[in-house]
Write an enzyme that holds these catalytic residues in place. Structure first.
Site, PDB file in Angstrom:
ATOM      1  N   HIS A  17       0.841  -1.196   0.000  1.00 45.84           N
ATOM      2  CA  HIS A  17       0.000   0.000   0.000  1.00 45.84           C
ATOM      3  C   HIS A  17       0.876   1.246   0.000  1.00 45.84           C
ATOM      4  O   HIS A  17       2.110   1.162  -0.044  1.00 45.84           O
ATOM      5  CB  HIS A  17      -1.016  -0.031   1.145  1.00 45.84           C
ATOM      6  N   HIS A  20       3.950   1.413   2.428  1.00 43.67           N
ATOM      7  CA  HIS A  20       5.121   0.642   1.980  1.00 43.67           C
ATOM      8  C   HIS A  20       5.796   1.355   0.815  1.00 43.67           C
ATOM      9  O   HIS A  20       7.014   1.419   0.715  1.00 43.67           O
ATOM     10  CB  HIS A  20       4.717  -0.755   1.481  1.00 43.67           C
ATOM     11  N   CYS A 128       0.994  -7.322  17.717  1.00 39.51           N
ATOM     12  CA  CYS A 128       2.382  -6.846  17.878  1.00 39.51           C
ATOM     13  C   CYS A 128       3.360  -8.006  17.843  1.00 39.51           C
ATOM     14  O   CYS A 128       4.562  -7.814  17.703  1.00 39.51           O
ATOM     15  CB  CYS A 128       2.572  -6.138  19.208  1.00 39.51           C
ATOM     16  N   CYS A 142      -4.172  -3.154  23.892  1.00 37.53           N
ATOM     17  CA  CYS A 142      -3.004  -2.735  23.114  1.00 37.53           C
ATOM     18  C   CYS A 142      -3.386  -1.463  22.352  1.00 37.53           C
ATOM     19  O   CYS A 142      -4.382  -1.454  21.630  1.00 37.53           O
ATOM     20  CB  CYS A 142      -2.619  -3.840  22.117  1.00 37.53           C
ATOM     21  N   LYS A 294      -6.445   7.457   9.761  1.00 36.15           N
ATOM     22  CA  LYS A 294      -5.443   6.405   9.696  1.00 36.15           C
ATOM     23  C   LYS A 294      -5.814   5.444   8.558  1.00 36.15           C
ATOM     24  O   LYS A 294      -6.993   5.140   8.372  1.00 36.15           O
ATOM     25  CB  LYS A 294      -5.454   5.669  11.036  1.00 36.15           C
TER      26      LYS A 294
END
Ligand code: MSP
Length: 644
Positions: A17, A20, A128, A142, A294
């Site tokens: 995407h 990257h 993670c 998290c 995001k």
């Protein structure tokens, strides 16, 4: 000097995407820049293929993990050439030589006593792929994956990371460039101000078997981060390859802030345990958000580089990403911002400078770059600005301030555009006594464009090549150019033949988002009618007025029509490209029209004038003496906008 530059190796649980693509374009641009400084560069990227996440994604796809990894890894390998990204190596953590290196390293660190068997109880986040400390949790969740970590208690192997804490703090403090920008160095130092725990580096096979087996205990596989980080060594032939000896001391890693901790803490301590020097530099960038949100699969706003390439072209995409983000901070992506950059920076500023300059050399100097004569202050100022731009650009590129480097280039582009306006080559061309002056101006434009083309090579390789070719530099010759020998003023040989070609960048309209190309408007066949320029107009009704389709048209090319003193053939974007014949040749030189926006009657029947078919009419004011002034807009508008 040499450089070994790397990107993270990307997980194969998601397709390539925008995020990257950004990191990989930065690495490619930086590689090309350092090569342009005559340096020897090795550039590595790849895919990270072991661990929970991949095993889960493969299970969801109903295929074995290796088959799944092959499939997604191929998507990454195929994506990069399409963006003109040219890594020297593409490493996969399932490559046999990588697996072997990881096992050798594990054995070495184990033999040294830095890996021990212990037991662990803690809260494990699958996203993670690690145990989280209490401090990291937000309301028990998290913060990155918004998931509840699972309590797990098991035997595992640990790496004595804590042993190297003091050494690491000392190294970071003594080497201010080790982690940049500074905010990330401070983040790491702040983390290191608390005692460092040892790192759990294994997973019991009963829980996960998609990983590299520990060489000293067949009941476990290697924790994915301990495996993945080693790609930076296995890719260059650690422990004794020639490339390893040559490149390890000049290793620089590029990552985003999400993986700062593994790169700034696990990795240097692992290297220290191995008896190796740490990498030279870690460059950390921020996140790309999409329209301020995001980017995530669940929101459904993941942007694919391939779609962007189709919509905007490779060079626009590369330019936009490097110009829009200031390295280290977050940035926001939207179709509107990329279109705005293309239209103003690329089509308008750079594209117009390029096409006007070449058109004038073609027309006023028979297509060869003339020799400059006596210099005036503004010639010196342009030459001086272009030369100091090369130095400022290089300094910014070296410090990863790509947006600043590009700002330097664009300030010279804007100066050169002003230089055209103030030196009015089309006026000089009319007076034979001013030929020397005209030649000096044209030479300065050609030489400025050569330097601009050269510094743009790392960012926009295709555009740079096109510019060089237009300036008469063949690809074979241009490939050997560098900033040290060629980033200086005055290398264009007078007499070199230029090559007129297509314009560098088209203007885009809003439809260029989401892979929708601009609709090409069908132009009807023509009859032999001529345009009636003036007519008897009495009062008209609003309905009559409404029949007129008035549009903003941007002139992209202009030329005289053979055997006519009055007519110019204009190519306009409105937003589709069309030809319009305008009776303004006595008042305007073709060169001064390119880039101007005017108002056009867009729905006139096509008409043939002096053998050229006109598909519209440009509005102009005629004063009492019959002189014409073209219509214009107070501020730039999107070509094709309706005028009402
Ligand atoms: N496999 C690990 C890295 C191991 S390196 C030894 C990993 N992979 S990842 O596929 O999640 O890639 C993370 C990296 O992708 C980021 O560090 C960054 O380079 C890039 N990006 C992913 N999303 C991004 C944005 N939204 N914005 C900018 N870069 C982003 O972590």
């Amino acid at each position: 000097m040499s450089l070994y530059i790397t990107t993270p190796i990307y997980y194969v649980n998601a397709q390539p995407h925008l995020g990257h693509a950004y990191t990989t374009i930065v690495a490619d641009t930086y590689s090309r820049f350092r090569r342009l400084c005559k340096e020897d560069v090795r550039f590595q990227t790849g895919t990270d293929e072991h661990g929970d996440k991949i095993a889960e994604a493969a299970a969801a796809a109903g295929i074995p993990p290796k088959e799944y990894a092959d499939r997604i890894s191929r998507l990454f390998q195929e994506a990069w050439p399409l963006l003109n990204i040219e890594p020297d190596t593409f490493i996969r953590t399932t490559d046999a030589h990588h697996v072997k290196t990881v096992q050798e390293i594990l054995q070495k660190v184990h033999d040294k006593g830095d890996i021990y068997l212990g037991s662990y109880s803690g809260l494990y986040c699958r996203g993670c792929e690690r145990f989280l400390t209490d401090k990291e949790l937000v309301d028990g969740h998290c913060p990155d994956h918004q998931a509840l970590p699972q309590p797990i208690s098991e035997s595992n192997y640990f790496f004595r990371m804590s042993k190297y804490q003091e050494w690491l703090i000392d190294h970071i403090e003594k080497n201010p460039d080790f982690i940049t920008p500074e905010r990330y160095k401070n983040e790491v130092l702040s983390f290191l101000s608390e005692p460092l725990e040892d790192l759990c580096i294994s997973r019991p096979k009963s829980r996960l078997d998609w990983g590299i087996p520990l060489p000293f205990d067949a009941g476990f596989v290697t924790y994915v981060w301990f495996d993945a980080l080693i790609n930076y060594l296995s890719g260059i032939g650690y422990p004794d390859g020639e490339e390893f000896n040559h490149y390890w001391s000049v290793a620089e890693h590029i990552i985003a802030k999400d993986i700062l901790k593994p790169h700034a803490i696990y990795w240097p301590t692992m290297l220290r345990a191995l008896g190796l020097a740490p990498y030279k530099r870690l460059h950390v960038h921020g996140y790309w958000n999409i329209n301020e949100a995001k980017m995530s699969k669940s929101i459904g706003n993941v942007v694919r580089p391939e779609t962007l390439r189709q919509d905007f072209g490779v060079d626009t995409l590369r330019y936009f990403l490097l110009r829009e983000m200031s390295f280290g901070l977050d940035a926001s992506f939207s179709d509107e911002t990329i279109i705005a950059r293309q239209n103003s920076d690329l089509a308008n500023d750079l594209g117009n400078l390029f096409s006007r300059s070449l058109t004038m050399i073609n027309k006023f100097a028979k297509g060869t770059v003339p020799a400059p004569a006596d210099l005036e202050p503004q010639d010196r100022a342009l030459a001086e600005a272009a030369t100091s731009m090369v130095a400022a650009y290089s300094a910014h590129m070296k410090s990863f301030a790509f947006h600043r480097a590009l700002q330097e280039v664009w300030s010279v582009i804007s100066l050169a555009n002003k230089y055209i306006v103030t030196s009015e080559p089309w006026v000089l061309a009319k007076e034979p006594a001013k030929t020397h002056r005209l030649n000096t101006v044209l030479y300065h434009l050609a030489e400025t464009l050569r330097l601009i083309g050269l510094v743009l090579l790392p960012v926009m390789p295709e555009t740079s090549m096109k510019m060089a070719a237009a300036l008469g530099i063949t690809p074979e010759v241009f490939r050997k150019h560098n900033l040290i020998d060629h980033g200086i003023w005055g290398l264009t040989e007078p007499g070199v033949k230029i090559q007129l070609g297509a314009s560098l960048f088209p203007r885009l309209d809003k439809k260029n988002g989401q892979n929708r190309s601009p609709q090409k408007q069908k132009v009807q066949a023509v009859s032999g009618e001529s345009i009636k320029a003036e007519s008897d107009i009495g009062l008209i009704s609003f309905d009559d007025f409404r029949k007129l389709d008035l549009r903003v048209a941007e002139i992209t090319a202009a030329e005289k029509i053979d055997k006519s003193d009055r007519l110019l053939k204009l190519t306009v974007m409105a937003p589709e490209e069309r030809t319009v014949v305008a009776g303004i040749a006595e008042y305007y030189e073709p060169e001064e029209l390119v880039g101007r926006q005017v108002i056009m009657v867009a729905n006139l029947k096509p008409a043939k004038l002096m053998g050229v078919t006109s598909h519209g009419m440009i509005l102009a004011a005629r004063d009492e003496k019959g002189r014409l002034t073209l219509s214009s807009l107070a501020a730039g508008a999107m070509p094709g906008s309706k005028v009402s």
